[in-house]
Design an enzyme around this catalytic site. Structure first.
Site, PDB file in Angstrom:
ATOM      1  N   CYS A  66      48.250  41.174  34.657  1.00 57.65           N
ATOM      2  CA  CYS A  66      49.417  40.477  34.149  1.00 57.65           C
ATOM      3  C   CYS A  66      50.623  41.372  33.867  1.00 57.65           C
ATOM      4  CB  CYS A  66      49.076  39.695  32.889  1.00 57.65           C
ATOM      5  SG  CYS A  66      47.575  38.720  33.011  1.00 57.65           S
ATOM      6  N   ARG A  96      50.594  35.858  35.346  1.00 62.41           N
ATOM      7  CA  ARG A  96      49.169  36.022  35.071  1.00 62.41           C
ATOM      8  C   ARG A  96      48.372  36.417  36.301  1.00 62.41           C
ATOM      9  NH1 ARG A  96      44.634  31.448  33.424  1.00 62.41           N
ATOM     10  NH2 ARG A  96      43.037  32.933  32.703  1.00 62.41           N
ATOM     11  N   LEU A  97      47.555  37.444  36.129  1.00 59.10           N
ATOM     12  CA  LEU A  97      46.461  37.765  37.044  1.00 59.10           C
ATOM     13  C   LEU A  97      45.194  37.342  36.313  1.00 59.10           C
ATOM     14  CD1 LEU A  97      45.320  39.126  39.619  1.00 59.10           C
ATOM     15  CD2 LEU A  97      45.262  41.268  38.331  1.00 59.10           C
ATOM     16  N   ASN A 137      49.089  41.787  28.169  1.00 57.35           N
ATOM     17  CA  ASN A 137      48.728  42.396  29.444  1.00 57.35           C
ATOM     18  C   ASN A 137      47.602  43.372  29.182  1.00 57.35           C
ATOM     19  OD1 ASN A 137      48.666  43.791  31.926  1.00 57.35           O
ATOM     20  ND2 ASN A 137      50.342  45.144  31.316  1.00 57.35           N
ATOM     21  N   GLU A 157      43.007  44.098  28.940  1.00 57.52           N
ATOM     22  CA  GLU A 157      41.642  43.606  28.784  1.00 57.52           C
ATOM     23  C   GLU A 157      41.056  44.166  27.489  1.00 57.52           C
ATOM     24  OE1 GLU A 157      40.053  41.445  30.584  1.00 57.52           O
ATOM     25  OE2 GLU A 157      41.442  41.332  32.274  1.00 57.52           O
ATOM     26  N   ASP A 167      40.084  36.614  26.691  1.00 58.13           N
ATOM     27  CA  ASP A 167      40.263  37.620  25.650  1.00 58.13           C
ATOM     28  C   ASP A 167      41.656  37.527  25.031  1.00 58.13           C
ATOM     29  OD1 ASP A 167      41.290  38.478  28.110  1.00 58.13           O
ATOM     30  OD2 ASP A 167      41.112  40.589  27.595  1.00 58.13           O
ATOM     31  N   SER A 208      37.842  53.079  37.994  1.00 58.38           N
ATOM     32  CA  SER A 208      38.426  54.340  38.445  1.00 58.38           C
ATOM     33  C   SER A 208      37.865  55.496  37.631  1.00 58.38           C
ATOM     34  CB  SER A 208      39.951  54.273  38.297  1.00 58.38           C
ATOM     35  OG  SER A 208      40.539  55.546  38.350  1.00 58.38           O
ATOM     36  N   GLY A 209      37.887  56.691  38.205  1.00 60.05           N
ATOM     37  CA  GLY A 209      37.410  57.888  37.506  1.00 60.05           C
ATOM     38  C   GLY A 209      38.500  58.648  36.788  1.00 60.05           C
TER      39      GLY A 209
END
Length: 680
Positions: free
Chosen positions: A2, A53-54, A79, A81, A104, A373-374
């Site tokens: 988002c 929104r995603l 925006n 998580e 969430d 991702s690392g």
């Protein structure tokens, strides 16, 4: 996930005008939220919120934003998580709060209303930026996560507060008059990114990580810190764990595995980037160990062996049993992305690894909506070579007695920057055209605190005032002030990266590149619990004694054979130096045209052309300072030239139904495994 934009202006009370402005400000970040859009206005307060929104959690309309609390008192745009949303939701339900959906966003909103913003932030484990408006008190709170994974810009101008996920949203307000901040320009030319809380535009700031901003009904602004990485590092170094090594390895693996697990919670397909390096391999190994089906993994390969990571990534994927997807990218594929960079990085940004990051994000978006991702491993475990180089320089400088250092610093500072010497008089490894520049850098190193060595190594234009005519402020933290709290120089260098390089280069690159494709990236190594744990390790385990990332390697040894773990570090890079002399030369010539540079008035054309000639003639490798200038001028033409600021269609990212037109073809994938399967 988002993006949002908004204004709070008590002088603007017309609801239709507010709604139109909110839509206009959110429109430039449609790529951040291709699934839904929303607007909320409160004409009596002069508030307008726009959202894209995603959808990741609760794909239904119950996750729509802007979202109003059940009581009607608060409204939020958010925006990010929350990885502990289930825990917070359970606590809310136990206290009698009825949640209407499963997002969430709602958990965050109701928690802030029930527990207060500060108490909620202290509990939240996640990546986020949000704006929370209190309709009763007519006050606004802006907040950004602990490590700066999600962006948040703000500025106050004549009583109007503007805020947004990206800078280009503010440009959509017709009353906003953008002017380049000359001090910030100097910082950008030096570092290739905008450090700290500054932006490239006057009057606009980035809310720094771990902070919240309050804007009350009287127009007063206060900024508070809810998480302090300096305090985390200071406390960890002061009280290192005395547990046995094996116990610490086991605790670390359990903690990192939990961080990985929490980042797989989604109602959309999840995968991971896999470069073949220690960091991403660690994340993928723990991710696959938790899944009952092959995890989708994604790698970019290059036909140039010097820049190709695909073979080790392929070997890791084969051994772990992932559903591996590999895209071999030729120069023409990568070069096609370069003109798009100002569209996605709407502030000057000169990390050329943005190119492969965009390409791997596009590849991943064909099959998943979330990718792990690392990122963060180099900052936590001192993985950058420049740490060792800076420590070595600092030791050499410290070997000189005080008076000798000061005298040498004064003399070297007087050397003309343009001084050159006949090549025959210098070792082959030294570029004669940079003799004066190197001498002046050495003088600054001798005159400053030991952190200066790291700054000089990282600087692209070490004296940007020669280009701009304005002396840039010193980047925060390099004045030695942190030495009183963190005595160890190596730890201070890591801390400085945690404060600046990580959020404003590494995580900015990851956010803009993935969100350009409508993809959400998550970083388990940057779970704040992991960060705190690592800084409590004894130095021999955190930094290693001759072996980089010792702790990560110990964890990986449980999942992979030694030949796939013990590999030399290789950066995620592209051959910019060759491109500038070849296929990008015409593009660069246009951007570095002296007449156009003079008209723009940001940098002096003379020094620019001198550096450009040195590079073209092969007398010096000037890729870094040149890329800084090219990204600056490309950004200026896209966002500051009046016609360019008008709305226009951005380059098409990959949609949920397939790849972007003209995308390179890929190879790989596990036979019989459906693309983009959710993790079990």
């Amino acid at each position: 996930m988002c993006g949002f934009a908004g204004i709070l202006d008590p002088h603007l009370r017309d609801g239709a005008s507010l709604a139109a402005l909110a839509r206009a400000m959110a429109a430039p970040i449609a790529h951040r939220g291709p699934d839904d859009e929303g607007v909320f206005v409160e004409p009596g307060a002069g508030l307008a919120l726009g959202f894209r929104r995603l959808a990741i959690r609760d794909l239904s309309a119950a996750g729509h934003q802007p979202m109003v609390s059940a009581s009607g008192r608060h409204v939020v745009v958010y925006n990010g998580e929350l990885y502990d949303a289930e825990d917070l939701a359970a606590d809310l339900r136990a206290r009698g709060v009825r949640l209407r959906g499963g997002s969430d966003t709602e958990v965050l909103l109701e928690a802030c209303e029930r527990f207060g913003v500060e108490a909620t932030l202290a509990r939240c484990n996640g990546m986020f930026a949000f704006a929370l408006f209190d309709r009763a008190e007519r006050s606004l709170v802006l907040a950004r996560d602990r490590l700066g994974k999600k962006p948040l810009y703000w500025g106050l101008d004549r009583g109007r507060l503007r805020f947004a996920s990206q800078l280009k949203c503010l440009l959509a307000d017709p009353d906003f008059r953008p002017r380049v901040d000359r001090g910030a320009l100097g910082l950008y030319l030096r570092l290739g990114y905008l450090p700290g809380g500054c932006s490239i535009l006057e009057g606009v700031q980035k809310l720094e990580p771990g902070r919240l901003l309050r804007f009350d009904a009287r127009g007063r602004i206060t900024v508070e810190r809810f998480w302090d990485p300096v305090a985390v590092v200071e406390a960890g170094l002061a009280d290192p764990s005395d547990e046995p090594e094996q116990a610490l390895v086991e605790r670390f693996e359990a903690l990192l595995a939990d961080a990985v697990r929490r980042r797989t919670v989604a109602d959309v397909p999840v995968g991971a980037f896999l470069s073949g390096g220690i960091d991403s391999t660690s994340v993928v190994a723990l991710l696959q160990a938790q899944s009952d089906r092959p995890v989708p993994t994604f790698t970019i390969g290059s036909p140039d062996p010097a820049f190709d990571e695909s073979a080790p990534a392929r070997a890791v994927a084969r051994r772990l049993g992932t559903e591996h997807h590999e895209l071999v990218v030729g120069p023409e594929d990568a070069l096609a992305v370069v003109p798009e960079l100002p569209e996605w990085f709407d502030e000057p940004f000169a990390d050329s690894s943005a190119v492969p990051t965009l390409l791997v994000a596009r590849l991943a978006r064909r099959r998943v909506v979330v990718a792990l991702s690392g990122d963060g491993g180099d900052e936590l475990f001192a993985g950058y070579r420049r740490y060792g180089e800076a420590l070595a320089w600092a030791r050499r400088a410290g070997a000189l007695a005080g008076p000798a250092r000061r005298a040498a610093a004064v003399l070297l500072a007087r050397v003309p920057a343009e001084l050159a010497a006949p090549a025959a008089l210098l070792p082959a490894r030294l570029e004669p055209v940079r003799l004066g520049e190197r001498a002046r850098r050495l003088g600054r190193l001798l005159a400053g605190p030991p952190e200066r060595a790291s700054l000089e190594i990282a600087s692209h234009w070490s004296e940007p005032e020669l280009l701009t005519g304005v002396r840039a402020p010193e980047p925060a933290g390099f004045d030695g002030a942190l030495a009183g709290r963190v005595r160890d120089l190596g730890a201070r260098l890591q801390l400085l990266d945690l404060l600046s390089w990580l959020p404003e280069d590494i995580l900015t690159k990851l956010d803009r590149a993935t969100m350009a494709m409508g993809l959400e990236a998550r970083c388990p190594l940057l779970d704040h619990r992991v960060v705190t744990f690592v800084w409590r390790l004894p130095a021999r385990l955190r930094v290693g004694a001759g072996t980089s990332k010792w702790l990560l390697r110990r964890v990986l040894a449980r999942h992979l054979p030694a030949e796939l773990v013990d590999r030399p570090k290789r950066g995620f890079a592209v051959p910019v130096h060759e491109w500038l002399r070849g296929p990008l030369r015409d593009w660069a010539e246009d951007l570095l045209d002296p007449r156009k540079l003079a008209e723009a008035g940001l940098v002096a054309p003379g020094p620019v052309r001198a550096v450009w000639r040195q590079h073209l003639e092969g007398r010096a490798d000037r890729r870094y300072p040149l890329w800084n200038l090219l990204m600056l001028e490309a950004w200026r033409r896209r966002w500051l030239v009046a016609p360019a600021r008008l709305a226009r269609a951005a380059p098409s990212p990959a949609g949920r139904e397939g790849a972007a037109p003209g995308a390179p073809r890929e190879r790989g994938g596990a036979p019989g495994v459906g693309a983009g399967g959710r993790l079990g």
